[in-house]
Design a protein around this motif. Structure first.
Motif, PDB file in Angstrom:
ATOM      1  N   LYS A 111       0.789  -1.276   0.199  1.00  0.00           N
ATOM      2  CA  LYS A 111      -0.020   0.070  -0.109  1.00  0.00           C
ATOM      3  C   LYS A 111       0.914   1.166   0.140  1.00  0.00           C
ATOM      4  O   LYS A 111       1.789   1.373   0.700  1.00  0.00           O
ATOM      5  N   ARG A 112       0.803   2.369  -1.008  1.00  0.00           N
ATOM      6  CA  ARG A 112       1.353   3.237  -1.027  1.00  0.00           C
ATOM      7  C   ARG A 112       1.420   4.188   0.389  1.00  0.00           C
ATOM      8  O   ARG A 112       0.260   4.491   0.745  1.00  0.00           O
ATOM      9  N   PRO A 113       2.406   4.506   0.886  1.00  0.00           N
ATOM     10  CA  PRO A 113       2.509   5.277   1.982  1.00  0.00           C
ATOM     11  C   PRO A 113       2.078   6.619   1.728  1.00  0.00           C
ATOM     12  O   PRO A 113       2.119   7.270   0.741  1.00  0.00           O
ATOM     13  N   VAL A 114       1.544   7.299   2.915  1.00  0.00           N
ATOM     14  CA  VAL A 114       0.751   8.514   2.919  1.00  0.00           C
ATOM     15  C   VAL A 114       1.756   9.365   3.045  1.00  0.00           C
ATOM     16  O   VAL A 114       2.769   9.540   3.956  1.00  0.00           O
ATOM     17  N   LYS A 115       2.082  10.509   2.145  1.00  0.00           N
ATOM     18  CA  LYS A 115       2.856  11.508   1.985  1.00  0.00           C
ATOM     19  C   LYS A 115       2.317  12.817   2.006  1.00  0.00           C
ATOM     20  O   LYS A 115       1.465  12.989   2.804  1.00  0.00           O
ATOM     21  N   GLU A 116       2.585  13.743   0.640  1.00  0.00           N
ATOM     22  CA  GLU A 116       1.860  14.792   0.486  1.00  0.00           C
ATOM     23  C   GLU A 116       0.298  14.510   0.332  1.00  0.00           C
ATOM     24  O   GLU A 116      -0.708  15.121   0.517  1.00  0.00           O
ATOM     25  N   ILE A 117       0.124  13.293  -0.238  1.00  0.00           N
ATOM     26  CA  ILE A 117      -1.294  12.989  -0.838  1.00  0.00           C
ATOM     27  C   ILE A 117      -1.406  11.430  -0.163  1.00  0.00           C
ATOM     28  O   ILE A 117      -0.361  10.675  -0.258  1.00  0.00           O
ATOM     29  N   ASP A 118      -2.856  11.352   0.218  1.00  0.00           N
ATOM     30  CA  ASP A 118      -3.323   9.877   0.646  1.00  0.00           C
ATOM     31  C   ASP A 118      -3.727   9.179  -0.317  1.00  0.00           C
ATOM     32  O   ASP A 118      -5.139   9.668  -0.839  1.00  0.00           O
ATOM     33  N   TYR A 119      -3.325   8.355  -1.192  1.00  0.00           N
ATOM     34  CA  TYR A 119      -3.884   7.658  -2.545  1.00  0.00           C
ATOM     35  C   TYR A 119      -4.818   6.555  -1.908  1.00  0.00           C
ATOM     36  O   TYR A 119      -5.534   5.931  -2.800  1.00  0.00           O
ATOM     37  N   GLY A 120      -5.103   6.238  -0.748  1.00  0.00           N
ATOM     38  CA  GLY A 120      -5.824   5.247  -0.292  1.00  0.00           C
ATOM     39  C   GLY A 120      -5.291   3.870  -0.683  1.00  0.00           C
ATOM     40  O   GLY A 120      -4.221   3.580  -0.527  1.00  0.00           O
ATOM     41  N   PHE A 121      -6.168   2.908  -1.016  1.00  0.00           N
ATOM     42  CA  PHE A 121      -5.904   1.521  -1.385  1.00  0.00           C
ATOM     43  C   PHE A 121      -5.046   1.413  -2.661  1.00  0.00           C
ATOM     44  O   PHE A 121      -5.680   0.813  -3.545  1.00  0.00           O
ATOM     45  N   VAL A 122      -4.225   1.991  -2.989  1.00  0.00           N
ATOM     46  CA  VAL A 122      -3.238   2.019  -3.999  1.00  0.00           C
ATOM     47  C   VAL A 122      -2.148   1.366  -3.795  1.00  0.00           C
ATOM     48  O   VAL A 122      -1.417   1.410  -2.744  1.00  0.00           O
ATOM     49  N   GLY A 123      -1.612   0.280  -4.714  1.00  0.00           N
ATOM     50  CA  GLY A 123      -0.747  -0.596  -4.552  1.00  0.00           C
ATOM     51  C   GLY A 123       0.584  -0.008  -5.425  1.00  0.00           C
ATOM     52  O   GLY A 123       0.450   0.208  -6.446  1.00  0.00           O
ATOM     53  N   ASP A 124       1.902  -0.072  -4.711  1.00  0.00           N
ATOM     54  CA  ASP A 124       3.169   0.001  -5.531  1.00  0.00           C
ATOM     55  C   ASP A 124       3.954  -1.349  -5.345  1.00  0.00           C
ATOM     56  O   ASP A 124       3.970  -2.055  -4.497  1.00  0.00           O
ATOM     57  N   ILE A 125       4.016  -1.802  -6.737  1.00  0.00           N
ATOM     58  CA  ILE A 125       4.523  -3.197  -7.175  1.00  0.00           C
ATOM     59  C   ILE A 125       5.808  -3.426  -6.346  1.00  0.00           C
ATOM     60  O   ILE A 125       6.855  -2.779  -6.553  1.00  0.00           O
ATOM     61  N   GLU A 126       5.950  -4.584  -5.855  1.00  0.00           N
ATOM     62  CA  GLU A 126       7.222  -5.062  -5.116  1.00  0.00           C
ATOM     63  C   GLU A 126       7.821  -6.244  -5.895  1.00  0.00           C
ATOM     64  O   GLU A 126       9.076  -6.377  -6.269  1.00  0.00           O
ATOM     65  N   THR A 127       6.939  -7.166  -6.273  1.00  0.00           N
ATOM     66  CA  THR A 127       7.415  -8.491  -6.988  1.00  0.00           C
ATOM     67  C   THR A 127       6.631  -8.840  -7.952  1.00  0.00           C
ATOM     68  O   THR A 127       5.124  -8.776  -7.801  1.00  0.00           O
ATOM     69  N   VAL A 128       6.959  -9.414  -9.057  1.00  0.00           N
ATOM     70  CA  VAL A 128       6.223 -10.295 -10.008  1.00  0.00           C
ATOM     71  C   VAL A 128       6.633 -11.728  -9.968  1.00  0.00           C
ATOM     72  O   VAL A 128       7.846 -11.825  -9.967  1.00  0.00           O
ATOM     73  N   SER A 129       5.700 -12.647  -9.944  1.00  0.00           N
ATOM     74  CA  SER A 129       6.110 -14.112  -9.906  1.00  0.00           C
ATOM     75  C   SER A 129       6.665 -14.495 -11.266  1.00  0.00           C
ATOM     76  O   SER A 129       5.609 -15.002 -12.026  1.00  0.00           O
ATOM     77  N   THR A 130       7.828 -14.412 -11.491  1.00  0.00           N
ATOM     78  CA  THR A 130       8.156 -14.786 -12.888  1.00  0.00           C
ATOM     79  C   THR A 130       7.951 -16.160 -13.205  1.00  0.00           C
ATOM     80  O   THR A 130       7.493 -16.632 -14.286  1.00  0.00           O
TER      81      THR A 130
END
Length: 259
Positions: A111-130
């Motif tokens: 979940k994207r951390p809250v900084k200047e903007i709270d995007y809510g339930f938005v995900g930043d990708i960590e891994t793709v299962s190749t």
């Protein structure tokens, strides 16, 4: 020699226009070799949100996703949009399989951390299962990703479809010669958004920065082009942005992104 792989991202607007959708389905289904499709659905999600009395909020082309908006995203992206695409491709003999990042743990995000903007339930990708993704491709299936991931602890996350396409292309670049296509209604990057004849045939980082500074590139094109350049920096072979005709080898309907 590594085999070729096409990763194609299509905007949800194409699903709203029957003629555009039909042309795209045919062009994608005709692509030779293994391929992956990633789709959006933001236009329909906005429509459904408004019907439900939920006001959509966007910042720099990215959707703010509170709990209610996440429900809409899951309904539209994983439901209507994904299965509409899968059914259309199946009708053309393309063995499409609809998936989200949560299926088989294909894409995990945080979940994207809250900084200047709270995007809510938005995900930043960590891994793709190749490994899991390659298994689908080796089974001669065509994964069709919607714009949803998960955090591995049961939480679904809305994730930019352009980012998913780039992440999938990067993850598979060691195994395949990857070509990444971003399909939308314009014939590429334009110096004047209202003039199709102002297409930029090739866009490198220097010209991108100049166009961004002048306001010629803004809103939803910013994250799209950011993902294009990041994909190239991380090993993707070629990146194109333009109309679906480029999948058939057309030369006048796309911009090639280069470093």
């Amino acid at each position: 020699m590594k085999p070729d792989l096409s990763i194609v991202k299509i905007g949800g607007a194409f699903l709203e226009e029957p003629r555009l959708a039909t042309d795209f389905y045919k062009a994608f289904a005709a692509l030779p070799g293994p391929k992956v499709l990633v789709h959006g659905g933001g236009q329909r999600a906005t429509q459904v949100s408004k019907r439900l009395g939920i006001t959509p909020r966007m910042v720099d082309g990215r959707r703010i996703t509170d709990a209610d908006s996440l429900e809409v995203a899951v309904m539209v992206y994983a439901g209507w949009a994904n299965k509409t695409l899968v059914a259309a491709l199946q009708a053309l003999g393309c063995p499409a399989l609809g998936v989200s990042g949560a299926d088989a743990g294909l894409i995990r995000a945080r979940k994207r951390p809250v900084k200047e903007i709270d995007y809510g339930f938005v995900g930043d990708i960590e891994t793709v299962s190749t490994q899991a993704l390659q298994g689908l491709l080796q089974a001669e299936l065509v994964p069709v990703f919607c714009a949803l991931t998960h955090d591995g602890r049961g939480q679904l996350l809305n994730t930019n479809a352009d980012t998913i396409a780039s992440a999938v292309a990067v993850a598979l670049a060691d195994l395949y010669r990857t070509q990444l296509y971003y399909c939308f209604e314009k014939p590429g990057v334009l110096t004047d958004v209202n003039d199709p004849g102002s297409r930029v045939p090739v866009l490198d980082p220097g010209r991108y920065e100049a166009m961004k500074a002048s306001g010629q590139i803004a809103a939803g094109m910013l994250p799209k082009l950011h993902n294009c350049f990041e994909a190239l920096r991380q090993g993707v072979g070629r990146v194109y942005i333009g109309q679906p005709e480029m999948l058939r080898g057309g030369r006048e309907n796309h911009t090639e992104i280069t470093l």
